[in-house]
Scaffold this motif. Structure first.
Motif, PDB file in Angstrom:
ATOM      1  N   ALA A   1       0.824  -1.214   0.000  1.00  0.00           N
ATOM      2  CA  ALA A   1       0.000   0.000   0.000  1.00  0.00           C
ATOM      3  C   ALA A   1       0.857   1.262   0.000  1.00  0.00           C
ATOM      4  CB  ALA A   1      -0.916   0.004   1.221  1.00  0.00           C
ATOM      5  N   GLY A   2       2.184   1.106  -0.087  1.00  0.00           N
ATOM      6  CA  GLY A   2       3.065   2.261  -0.108  1.00  0.00           C
ATOM      7  C   GLY A   2       3.429   2.783   1.273  1.00  0.00           C
ATOM      8  N   ARG A   3       3.074   2.038   2.305  1.00  0.00           N
ATOM      9  CA  ARG A   3       3.401   2.452   3.674  1.00  0.00           C
ATOM     10  C   ARG A   3       4.573   1.613   4.187  1.00  0.00           C
ATOM     11  NH1 ARG A   3      -2.384   2.000   3.763  1.00  0.00           N
ATOM     12  NH2 ARG A   3      -2.174  -0.055   4.741  1.00  0.00           N
ATOM     13  N   ARG A   4       5.693   1.745   3.527  1.00  0.00           N
ATOM     14  CA  ARG A   4       6.819   0.863   3.800  1.00  0.00           C
ATOM     15  C   ARG A   4       7.386   1.038   5.210  1.00  0.00           C
ATOM     16  NH1 ARG A   4      10.645   1.875  -1.251  1.00  0.00           N
ATOM     17  NH2 ARG A   4       9.684   3.940  -1.143  1.00  0.00           N
ATOM     18  N   HIS A   5       7.233   2.223   5.785  1.00  0.00           N
ATOM     19  CA  HIS A   5       7.762   2.432   7.137  1.00  0.00           C
ATOM     20  C   HIS A   5       6.990   1.625   8.185  1.00  0.00           C
ATOM     21  CE1 HIS A   5       4.445   5.261   6.716  1.00  0.00           C
ATOM     22  NE2 HIS A   5       4.404   5.404   8.030  1.00  0.00           N
ATOM     23  N   LEU A   6       5.847   1.031   7.778  1.00  0.00           N
ATOM     24  CA  LEU A   6       5.046   0.221   8.690  1.00  0.00           C
ATOM     25  C   LEU A   6       5.220  -1.278   8.450  1.00  0.00           C
ATOM     26  CD1 LEU A   6       1.733   2.300   8.659  1.00  0.00           C
ATOM     27  CD2 LEU A   6       3.534   2.307  10.397  1.00  0.00           C
TER      28      LEU A   6
ATOM     29  N   GLY B   1      16.072  12.244   9.911  1.00  0.00           N
ATOM     30  CA  GLY B   1      14.754  11.790   9.469  1.00  0.00           C
ATOM     31  C   GLY B   1      13.849  11.447  10.629  1.00  0.00           C
ATOM     32  N   ASN B   2      14.414  10.829  11.685  1.00  0.00           N
ATOM     33  CA  ASN B   2      13.611  10.555  12.875  1.00  0.00           C
ATOM     34  C   ASN B   2      13.073  11.856  13.465  1.00  0.00           C
ATOM     35  OD1 ASN B   2      14.249   7.847  12.633  1.00  0.00           O
ATOM     36  ND2 ASN B   2      15.845   7.890  14.180  1.00  0.00           N
ATOM     37  N   ALA B   3      13.945  12.867  13.529  1.00  0.00           N
ATOM     38  CA  ALA B   3      13.539  14.160  14.078  1.00  0.00           C
ATOM     39  C   ALA B   3      12.458  14.806  13.231  1.00  0.00           C
ATOM     40  CB  ALA B   3      14.760  15.072  14.185  1.00  0.00           C
TER      41      ALA B   3
ATOM     42  N   GLY C   1      11.413   5.432  13.096  1.00  0.00           N
ATOM     43  CA  GLY C   1      12.065   5.595  11.800  1.00  0.00           C
ATOM     44  C   GLY C   1      11.509   6.738  10.993  1.00  0.00           C
ATOM     45  N   ARG C   2      11.517   6.566   9.686  1.00  0.00           N
ATOM     46  CA  ARG C   2      11.147   7.612   8.740  1.00  0.00           C
ATOM     47  C   ARG C   2      10.089   7.104   7.774  1.00  0.00           C
ATOM     48  NH1 ARG C   2      15.575   6.493  10.497  1.00  0.00           N
ATOM     49  NH2 ARG C   2      15.444   4.632   9.208  1.00  0.00           N
ATOM     50  N   GLU C   3       9.287   7.997   7.214  1.00  0.00           N
ATOM     51  CA  GLU C   3       8.390   7.608   6.134  1.00  0.00           C
ATOM     52  C   GLU C   3       9.210   7.544   4.857  1.00  0.00           C
ATOM     53  OE1 GLU C   3       5.336  10.622   6.380  1.00  0.00           O
ATOM     54  OE2 GLU C   3       4.012   9.218   7.417  1.00  0.00           O
ATOM     55  N   MET C   4       9.123   6.420   4.168  1.00  0.00           N
ATOM     56  CA  MET C   4       9.936   6.220   2.956  1.00  0.00           C
ATOM     57  C   MET C   4       9.141   6.609   1.722  1.00  0.00           C
ATOM     58  SD  MET C   4      11.519   2.531   3.974  1.00  0.00           S
ATOM     59  CE  MET C   4      11.053   2.029   5.614  1.00  0.00           C
ATOM     60  N   PHE C   5       9.544   7.618   0.968  1.00  0.00           N
ATOM     61  CA  PHE C   5      10.672   8.496   1.234  1.00  0.00           C
ATOM     62  C   PHE C   5      10.208   9.937   1.398  1.00  0.00           C
ATOM     63  CE2 PHE C   5      13.299   5.014  -0.137  1.00  0.00           C
ATOM     64  CZ  PHE C   5      14.517   5.240   0.485  1.00  0.00           C
ATOM     65  N   GLU C   6       8.978  10.113   1.857  1.00  0.00           N
ATOM     66  CA  GLU C   6       8.443  11.452   2.048  1.00  0.00           C
ATOM     67  C   GLU C   6       9.267  12.233   3.076  1.00  0.00           C
ATOM     68  OE1 GLU C   6       6.023  14.759   1.498  1.00  0.00           O
ATOM     69  OE2 GLU C   6       6.293  12.946   0.293  1.00  0.00           O
ATOM     70  N   THR C   7       9.662  11.588   4.157  1.00  0.00           N
ATOM     71  CA  THR C   7      10.480  12.275   5.156  1.00  0.00           C
ATOM     72  C   THR C   7      11.808  12.709   4.565  1.00  0.00           C
ATOM     73  OG1 THR C   7       9.470  11.007   6.963  1.00  0.00           O
ATOM     74  CG2 THR C   7      11.558  12.085   7.432  1.00  0.00           C
ATOM     75  N   TRP C   8      12.395  11.869   3.724  1.00  0.00           N
ATOM     76  CA  TRP C   8      13.683  12.204   3.108  1.00  0.00           C
ATOM     77  C   TRP C   8      13.547  13.432   2.206  1.00  0.00           C
ATOM     78  CZ3 TRP C   8      18.278   9.354   3.819  1.00  0.00           C
ATOM     79  CH2 TRP C   8      18.139   8.233   4.652  1.00  0.00           C
TER      80      TRP C   8
END
Length: 342
Positions: A101-106, A151-153, A288-295
């Motif tokens: 579903a595109g929610r790879r950080h989960l 990214g965590n921040a 962690g981070r949302e891949m790759f929106e946070t980046w």
């Protein structure tokens, strides 16, 4: 190649010669330039209870890095030799419901670089191309090396709208400091931060927080009064993992306040859930981070003038790793960088 390894199930790390990693058709090989020391690496070095459960030796440790791509697998199309890159250290399965579903950080099957597989404290590291972030805009090498914790921040700080809000951060470690810089940059009215280290509180003042509060001598309620807040803080960012910090934060949120919790507690602890309910608070866990929106957000924030330079307080050649780890474990400074070209 040279690498820092956890050779045996015991305290300490060793600089050793290990084989250069091989790459598959979808992987890239990266020559490491700089790495950042994370709390996870400190746990592994100390061989504490968490590390004993999570780590299988021998293991090349480390997951915060920047480097240059020197080889790519035959199926790689979006990364080229010569690209300067950082790496997303959470390797996901790609097949579970969240991944699809595109929610790879989960992803429930996440494997951590330098935890579940050989990591980046080495002259070379291999990664799937899908975990590589190419720096399209020039960025300082030390800053690029800490994109993972940055990214965590960012993920934590931007979980809720910040413009005009009063923000409380408990824990002025490196990620708390970066979150404070992000909150200021994103338009928060007041940013208050608490810690028990005067050195780290002084770093927070250099970043420009409204209030840096020593939790040994004052409470968050004292901070509220000093800032002239009548109803409490709007947004809380819990970075310490300390029970007393979380409890004090909950007690000083405005009704309808929102808390993002990144700090990982060492054990279970009691929370005043009646206050959470009656104050209609939202508590959100962050990992962690949302891949790759946070980046993307990280890169844009830096392009927009966000300055993280005060957060980096130690720089060492990789052969001086013992001194670097001692510095990082002192609890008095910010991020510590290892230079793999020195």
């Amino acid at each position: 190649m040279k690498a820092l390894i956890k050779e045996k199930p015991e305290q300490g790390l060793r600089l050793a010669d290990v084989p250069e990693p091989s790459i598959g058709p979808g992987d890239v090989l990266i020559k490491v330039l700089r790495t950042g020391i994370c709390g996870t690496d400190l746990h592994i070095r100390a061989w504490d209870g968490w590390a004993q459960q999570a780590i299988r030796t021998p293991l090349v440790v480390g997951h915060e890095f920047v480097g240059d791509v020197v080889a790519i697998g035959r199926d790689v199309v979006d990364v080229a030799v010569g690209d300067r890159v950082s790496g997303e250290g959470h390797l996901v399965c790609g097949k579970c419901r969240n991944c699809q579903a595109g929610r790879r950080h989960l992803c429930r099957a996440t494997v951590g670089l330098g935890v579940g597989r050989d990591g980046a404290f080495a002259e070379y590291v291999a990664l799937p191309s899908a975990n590589v972030w190419v720096h399209r805009v020039p960025v300082d090498l030390d800053i690029a090396a800490i994109f993972d914790p940055f990214g965590n921040a960012v993920h934590t700080a931007l979980s809720f709208p910040l413009v005009g809000e009063d923000v409380l951060i408990t824990g002025a470690g490196p990620i708390g400091l970066m979150a404070a810089a992000v909150a200021r940059h994103a338009g928060a009215r007041h940013v208050a931060i608490t810690d028990v280290s005067e050195e780290r509180l002084e770093l927070a003042r250099k970043i420009g927080v409204s209030l840096a509060l020593d939790a040994k001598d004052a409470t968050i309620a004292d901070g509220q009064r000093e800032l002239g807040l009548r109803e409490g803080f709007d947004v809380g960012l819990e970075m310490s993992g300390r029970p007393e910090a979380m409890r004090d934060m909950i007690a000083n949120m405005t009704h309808g306040g929102r808390i993002a919790m990144l700090g990982l507690p060492a054990q279970e602890f009691a929370v005043d859930w009646a206050r959470v309910v009656t104050s209609m608070l939202t508590v959100k866990g962050i990992y962690g981070r949302e891949m790759f929106e946070t980046w993307y957000a990280m890169s844009v924030l830096l392009e927009g003038g966000l300055d993280l330079a005060p957060v980096i307080t130690g720089r060492y050649g990789y052969r001086d790793f013992e001194a670097a780890f001692t510095d990082a474990a002192s609890g008095k400074g910010g991020k510590v960088i290892l230079d793999w070209t020195a």
